[in-house]
Design a protein around this motif. Structure first.
Motif, PDB file in Angstrom:
ATOM      1  N   CYS A 177       4.699   8.467  -7.166  1.00 60.21           N
ATOM      2  CA  CYS A 177       4.922   7.088  -7.609  1.00 60.21           C
ATOM      3  C   CYS A 177       6.405   6.751  -7.678  1.00 60.21           C
ATOM      4  CB  CYS A 177       4.307   6.880  -8.994  1.00 60.21           C
ATOM      5  SG  CYS A 177       2.545   7.258  -9.081  1.00 60.21           S
ATOM      6  N   ASP A 178       6.781   5.681  -6.986  1.00 60.84           N
ATOM      7  CA  ASP A 178       8.134   5.127  -7.134  1.00 60.84           C
ATOM      8  C   ASP A 178       8.066   4.084  -8.240  1.00 60.84           C
ATOM      9  OD1 ASP A 178      10.833   4.682  -6.627  1.00 60.84           O
ATOM     10  OD2 ASP A 178      10.412   3.095  -5.178  1.00 60.84           O
ATOM     11  N   THR A 179       7.943   4.570  -9.459  1.00 61.00           N
ATOM     12  CA  THR A 179       7.602   3.732 -10.608  1.00 61.00           C
ATOM     13  C   THR A 179       8.627   2.634 -10.867  1.00 61.00           C
ATOM     14  OG1 THR A 179       6.554   5.693 -11.538  1.00 61.00           O
ATOM     15  CG2 THR A 179       6.845   3.818 -13.007  1.00 61.00           C
ATOM     16  N   ASN A 180       9.900   2.936 -10.697  1.00 56.97           N
ATOM     17  CA  ASN A 180      10.934   1.928 -10.935  1.00 56.97           C
ATOM     18  C   ASN A 180      11.198   1.056  -9.715  1.00 56.97           C
ATOM     19  OD1 ASN A 180      11.331   2.717 -13.562  1.00 56.97           O
ATOM     20  ND2 ASN A 180      13.117   3.990 -13.130  1.00 56.97           N
ATOM     21  N   GLY A 181      10.640   1.429  -8.583  1.00 53.32           N
ATOM     22  CA  GLY A 181      10.801   0.633  -7.382  1.00 53.32           C
ATOM     23  C   GLY A 181      12.210   0.589  -6.831  1.00 53.32           C
ATOM     24  N   GLY A 182      12.978   1.614  -7.093  1.00 52.00           N
ATOM     25  CA  GLY A 182      14.375   1.580  -6.686  1.00 52.00           C
ATOM     26  C   GLY A 182      14.767   2.511  -5.561  1.00 52.00           C
ATOM     27  N   LEU A 214      10.988  -3.446  -1.093  1.00 52.15           N
ATOM     28  CA  LEU A 214      10.728  -2.439  -0.064  1.00 52.15           C
ATOM     29  C   LEU A 214       9.368  -1.760  -0.193  1.00 52.15           C
ATOM     30  CD1 LEU A 214      14.226  -0.662  -0.062  1.00 52.15           C
ATOM     31  CD2 LEU A 214      13.353  -2.279   1.644  1.00 52.15           C
ATOM     32  N   ALA A 215       8.500  -2.271  -1.059  1.00 53.66           N
ATOM     33  CA  ALA A 215       7.253  -1.551  -1.341  1.00 53.66           C
ATOM     34  C   ALA A 215       6.432  -1.301  -0.081  1.00 53.66           C
ATOM     35  CB  ALA A 215       6.421  -2.315  -2.370  1.00 53.66           C
ATOM     36  N   VAL A 216       6.297  -2.304   0.779  1.00 49.51           N
ATOM     37  CA  VAL A 216       5.524  -2.120   2.013  1.00 49.51           C
ATOM     38  C   VAL A 216       6.230  -1.130   2.934  1.00 49.51           C
ATOM     39  CG1 VAL A 216       4.734  -3.243   4.124  1.00 49.51           C
ATOM     40  CG2 VAL A 216       4.357  -4.343   1.917  1.00 49.51           C
ATOM     41  N   ALA A 217       7.549  -1.291   3.102  1.00 49.78           N
ATOM     42  CA  ALA A 217       8.309  -0.387   3.981  1.00 49.78           C
ATOM     43  C   ALA A 217       8.234   1.049   3.484  1.00 49.78           C
ATOM     44  CB  ALA A 217       9.771  -0.844   4.064  1.00 49.78           C
ATOM     45  N   ALA A 227       2.004  11.322   4.296  1.00 49.08           N
ATOM     46  CA  ALA A 227       1.042  10.977   3.240  1.00 49.08           C
ATOM     47  C   ALA A 227      -0.258  10.494   3.860  1.00 49.08           C
ATOM     48  CB  ALA A 227       1.625   9.904   2.334  1.00 49.08           C
ATOM     49  N   SER A 228      -1.384  10.865   3.276  1.00 47.93           N
ATOM     50  CA  SER A 228      -2.691  10.501   3.827  1.00 47.93           C
ATOM     51  C   SER A 228      -3.452   9.541   2.921  1.00 47.93           C
ATOM     52  CB  SER A 228      -3.534  11.760   4.052  1.00 47.93           C
ATOM     53  OG  SER A 228      -3.741  12.440   2.824  1.00 47.93           O
ATOM     54  N   LEU A 229      -2.849   9.124   1.807  1.00 50.55           N
ATOM     55  CA  LEU A 229      -3.465   8.152   0.905  1.00 50.55           C
ATOM     56  C   LEU A 229      -2.394   7.164   0.476  1.00 50.55           C
ATOM     57  CD1 LEU A 229      -5.947   8.688  -2.003  1.00 50.55           C
ATOM     58  CD2 LEU A 229      -3.778   7.558  -2.489  1.00 50.55           C
ATOM     59  N   VAL A 230      -2.754   5.869   0.475  1.00 50.34           N
ATOM     60  CA  VAL A 230      -1.808   4.861  -0.007  1.00 50.34           C
ATOM     61  C   VAL A 230      -2.456   4.048  -1.119  1.00 50.34           C
ATOM     62  CG1 VAL A 230      -0.584   4.701   2.186  1.00 50.34           C
ATOM     63  CG2 VAL A 230      -2.442   3.119   1.729  1.00 50.34           C
ATOM     64  N   GLN A 231      -1.693   3.824  -2.166  1.00 49.95           N
ATOM     65  CA  GLN A 231      -2.125   2.953  -3.247  1.00 49.95           C
ATOM     66  C   GLN A 231      -1.404   1.622  -3.127  1.00 49.95           C
ATOM     67  OE1 GLN A 231      -2.050   4.525  -7.214  1.00 49.95           O
ATOM     68  NE2 GLN A 231      -3.029   6.464  -6.659  1.00 49.95           N
ATOM     69  N   GLY A 232      -2.109   0.548  -3.477  1.00 49.79           N
ATOM     70  CA  GLY A 232      -1.505  -0.771  -3.437  1.00 49.79           C
ATOM     71  C   GLY A 232      -2.427  -1.789  -4.054  1.00 49.79           C
ATOM     72  N   THR A 233      -1.998  -3.044  -4.033  1.00 49.83           N
ATOM     73  CA  THR A 233      -2.792  -4.123  -4.609  1.00 49.83           C
ATOM     74  C   THR A 233      -2.930  -5.254  -3.593  1.00 49.83           C
ATOM     75  OG1 THR A 233      -0.864  -5.248  -5.566  1.00 49.83           O
ATOM     76  CG2 THR A 233      -1.975  -3.597  -6.940  1.00 49.83           C
ATOM     77  N   MET A 234      -3.982  -6.019  -3.721  1.00 51.97           N
ATOM     78  CA  MET A 234      -4.154  -7.183  -2.866  1.00 51.97           C
ATOM     79  C   MET A 234      -3.145  -8.263  -3.256  1.00 51.97           C
ATOM     80  SD  MET A 234      -6.344  -6.774  -0.500  1.00 51.97           S
ATOM     81  CE  MET A 234      -7.362  -5.340  -0.099  1.00 51.97           C
ATOM     82  N   ASN A 235      -2.532  -8.845  -2.260  1.00 51.82           N
ATOM     83  CA  ASN A 235      -1.506  -9.884  -2.427  1.00 51.82           C
ATOM     84  C   ASN A 235      -0.275  -9.392  -3.183  1.00 51.82           C
ATOM     85  OD1 ASN A 235      -3.128 -11.729  -1.055  1.00 51.82           O
ATOM     86  ND2 ASN A 235      -4.108 -12.434  -2.920  1.00 51.82           N
ATOM     87  N   ARG A 240       6.217  -6.508 -13.051  1.00 52.05           N
ATOM     88  CA  ARG A 240       7.540  -7.014 -12.635  1.00 52.05           C
ATOM     89  C   ARG A 240       7.398  -7.847 -11.361  1.00 52.05           C
ATOM     90  NH1 ARG A 240       8.013  -1.689 -13.652  1.00 52.05           N
ATOM     91  NH2 ARG A 240       8.596  -1.207 -11.496  1.00 52.05           N
ATOM     92  N   VAL A 241       7.902  -7.365 -10.225  1.00 49.31           N
ATOM     93  CA  VAL A 241       7.794  -8.165  -8.999  1.00 49.31           C
ATOM     94  C   VAL A 241       6.656  -7.687  -8.099  1.00 49.31           C
ATOM     95  CG1 VAL A 241      10.204  -8.838  -9.034  1.00 49.31           C
ATOM     96  CG2 VAL A 241       9.558  -6.772  -7.822  1.00 49.31           C
ATOM     97  N   GLY A 242       5.843  -6.775  -8.590  1.00 48.34           N
ATOM     98  CA  GLY A 242       4.626  -6.425  -7.877  1.00 48.34           C
ATOM     99  C   GLY A 242       4.603  -5.064  -7.212  1.00 48.34           C
ATOM    100  N   ASN A 243       3.462  -4.761  -6.621  1.00 49.29           N
ATOM    101  CA  ASN A 243       3.204  -3.494  -5.938  1.00 49.29           C
ATOM    102  C   ASN A 243       3.197  -3.682  -4.426  1.00 49.29           C
ATOM    103  OD1 ASN A 243       2.384  -3.037  -8.691  1.00 49.29           O
ATOM    104  ND2 ASN A 243       1.139  -1.322  -8.003  1.00 49.29           N
ATOM    105  N   ALA A 244       3.025  -2.597  -3.704  1.00 50.79           N
ATOM    106  CA  ALA A 244       2.863  -2.673  -2.250  1.00 50.79           C
ATOM    107  C   ALA A 244       1.658  -3.552  -1.935  1.00 50.79           C
ATOM    108  CB  ALA A 244       2.678  -1.277  -1.673  1.00 50.79           C
ATOM    109  N   ASP A 245       1.862  -4.541  -1.092  1.00 52.85           N
ATOM    110  CA  ASP A 245       0.830  -5.521  -0.774  1.00 52.85           C
ATOM    111  C   ASP A 245      -0.077  -4.973   0.327  1.00 52.85           C
ATOM    112  OD1 ASP A 245      -0.700  -7.706  -0.055  1.00 52.85           O
ATOM    113  OD2 ASP A 245       0.982  -9.114  -0.005  1.00 52.85           O
ATOM    114  N   LEU A 246      -1.330  -4.723  -0.018  1.00 45.79           N
ATOM    115  CA  LEU A 246      -2.256  -4.153   0.960  1.00 45.79           C
ATOM    116  C   LEU A 246      -2.570  -5.116   2.102  1.00 45.79           C
ATOM    117  CD1 LEU A 246      -4.783  -2.206  -1.319  1.00 45.79           C
ATOM    118  CD2 LEU A 246      -2.973  -1.268   0.127  1.00 45.79           C
ATOM    119  N   THR A 247      -2.420  -6.430   1.872  1.00 50.35           N
ATOM    120  CA  THR A 247      -2.679  -7.359   2.970  1.00 50.35           C
ATOM    121  C   THR A 247      -1.591  -7.265   4.042  1.00 50.35           C
ATOM    122  OG1 THR A 247      -1.507  -9.281   2.029  1.00 50.35           O
ATOM    123  CG2 THR A 247      -3.804  -8.957   1.378  1.00 50.35           C
TER     124      THR A 247
END
Length: 530
Positions: A177-182, A214-217, A227-235, A240-247
């Protein structure tokens, strides 16, 4: 290395931690069923026991008949100094009845010593004991390594030891997890590759936040690194400013990177899925969203529209239909004949480029845009403008005058609108009251017309937007009004511009009614019921 990637959706847990995001129990159950139909592999439902809503969700979720997805409950490792078998949170996780349990543990020494206030060795024992206990109870355990990248950069040896502890306990997956997103992309890929080398690709997943944009990148980079598994959220919903966008992640993985996923065959549902989430979250869809946004394949410049018509891929990086989207042509003062023809065709009007009316149509369009009109969200007004120049615009009524009066008596405020018009040779003079001037005008206009045009009963004003175009003119600034109307079957937009906000609103309202009547007349002309 396998090309298959598992998709872990955490919208119902991490996504709901985003500002303004809230789902009812019913919403969450509907979402779980929709995600299962779409084909994601894991659906994380929330924290069992943390609040009445999640408690009820997990009770009801056990009744769902999911076809593919596995439901997951989220919690943390046991408390320091307490055996896993007696830890109340771990027991709550088990009591959720979910087949998959995700537990988060500390990776960064800073968090171990300063937040948990325990020893480094006890933290390792907490991770291993908790995982082993849950696995022994027959559950698949996904270990979320919190702040992994910060922890790795601080002390890589200890960070890897925390992962080894989870593996010894029987964890099926180590999600970094890149929890701080930095974290930046190059560092991220290097670290993920190191973990893959140590534990194997099939054991590694990634979970990214978008604090650096950079969450998607990062997510895609993590897959490239093994990595063989990705976690993310729809939209991209999330804290804060959100998670990796699965869309955005999914079409990149499946359409561009050659990866396989169970949901890949359903990518044509992606835009509808995105809109479904926004609707339940009561959010306006982001028109600029990659792949699924309304503007994702919209062409405004005449050169672009012309080229896209000849060879779509010259200005479109994928075929829009692959993600359930479509090409749109926007008309503006940059439009040429090709743009107008394509836009008209999109609206069901066949324009001939060689028609003599084309020059006058283009000239008026550009003049109107110069004065502040905008047709990108006002297709109905554009269609009426085209009909006018083709000599096909019908006159359904003639307005002689309208008036609006605003009155306040103490705490009470209301508006009165008067409309005088002629319909089929008959003069109609109506008065209506509403709380606001636009509502009063809308009501008075339709009262005057419904005797002759009963189809207007089904029409409703759905949305109203105002834009001040020349703010430096103060109260005399030119105003643009966009109105969205609907009748239960169709939705259409109209635009009005004036130095007076009421007059701009009146123009948009009047065109909205005219468009509804013109569509009904066209339907009747072809022998169908309106």
């Amino acid at each position: 290395m396998s090309s298959a990637v598992k998709i872990y959706d955490t919208t119902l847990r991490d996504g709901t931690q985003g500002e303004g995001i809230s789902f009812s129990v019913t919403d969450k159950l509907l979402i779980a069923e929709r995600l299962d139909q779409f084909g994601v592999d894991y659906i994380e439902g929330g924290f069992p026991g943390s609040n009445p809503r999640d408690i009820t969700f997990f009770q009801e979720a056990q009744k769902l008949k999911l076809k593919h997805a596995r439901l997951s409950a989220f919690g943390s490792t046991r408390r320091a100094g307490h055996p896993a078998t007696e830890d109340p949170q771990l027991r709550t996780l088990l009591d959720s009845g979910m087949p998959v349990l995700a537990i988060v543990g500390k990776t960064w020494k800073l968090h171990v010593t300063e937040i948990l206030r325990t020893t480094l060795e006890e933290n390792l024992a907490m991770i291993e004991d908790s995982t082993r206990y849950l696995v022994a109870e027959g559950r698949e355990v996904i270990y979320d390594a919190e702040h992994f990248f910060d922890g790795y950069k601080d002390d890589s040896e200890y960070a890897l030891r925390t992962l080894a502890a989870a593996i010894r306990g029987g964890a099926a997956n180590l999600t970094l997890c890149d929890t701080n997103g930095g974290t930046l992309v190059d560092d991220f890929k290097t670290i993920v590759a190191r973990v893959v080398q140590e534990f194997g690709s099939d054991k590694v997943g990634v979970h990214c936040h978008n604090d650096s944009g950079l969450a998607v990148a990062l997510t895609l980079g993590g897959v490239v690194a093994g990595a063989s598994l990705v976690q993310g959220t729809m939209n991209g919903y999330g804290e804060r400013v959100g998670n990796a966008d699965l869309t955005t992640v999914l079409p990149n993985l499946c359409l561009k990177m050659g990866r396989t996923a169970h949901c890949a065959t359903n990518l044509r549902q992606l835009r509808d899925l995105s809109l479904f989430f926004d609707e339940l979250a009561n959010l306006r869809p982001n028109p600029k969203a990659p792949f699924v946004g309304l503007s994702a394949f919209a062409h405004k410049g005449g050169l672009h529209a012309n080229a896209a018509q000849k060879v779509a891929r010259s200005y479109e990086h994928i075929t829009p239909a692959l993600v359930g989207n479509r090409t749109r042509v926007l008309v503006s003062d940059m439009a040429g004949r090709t743009s107008l023809i394509l836009k008209a065709r999109e609206l069901g009007v066949d324009l001939d480029e060689k028609r003599p009316e084309m020059k006058a149509l283009i000239d008026e369009l550009k003049e109107k845009e110069f004065h502040g009109y905008e047709y990108e969200a006002a297709d109905a007004s554009f269609k009426l403008l085209v009909a006018k120049h083709l000599g096909q615009r019908r006159t359904f009524f003639d307005v002689e005058t309208y008036r609006v009066i605003i009155e306040r008596h103490g705490a009470q405020l209301w508006a009165e609108a008067t409309v005088k018009l002629q319909v089929n040779g008959e003069w109609m003079h109506t008065v209506a009251e509403e709380t606001g001037p636009v509502g009063a005008l809308d009501k008075a206009l339709r009262l005057a017309l419904e005797k002759h045009y009963p189809q207007l009963h089904a029409m409703q004003l759905r949305d109203y937007k105002v834009r001040i175009l020349e703010g430096n003119a103060g109260a005399g600034s030119r105003t643009r009004v966009l109105i969205e109307s609907g009748d239960g079957q169709r939705i259409w937009g109209t635009v009005g511009v004036s130095d007076n906000i009421i007059d701009a609103s009146w123009e948009a309202l009047r065109e909205s009614v005219e468009y509804k009547l013109s569509q009904t007349a066209t339907t009747e002309l072809h022998g169908a019921k309106p």
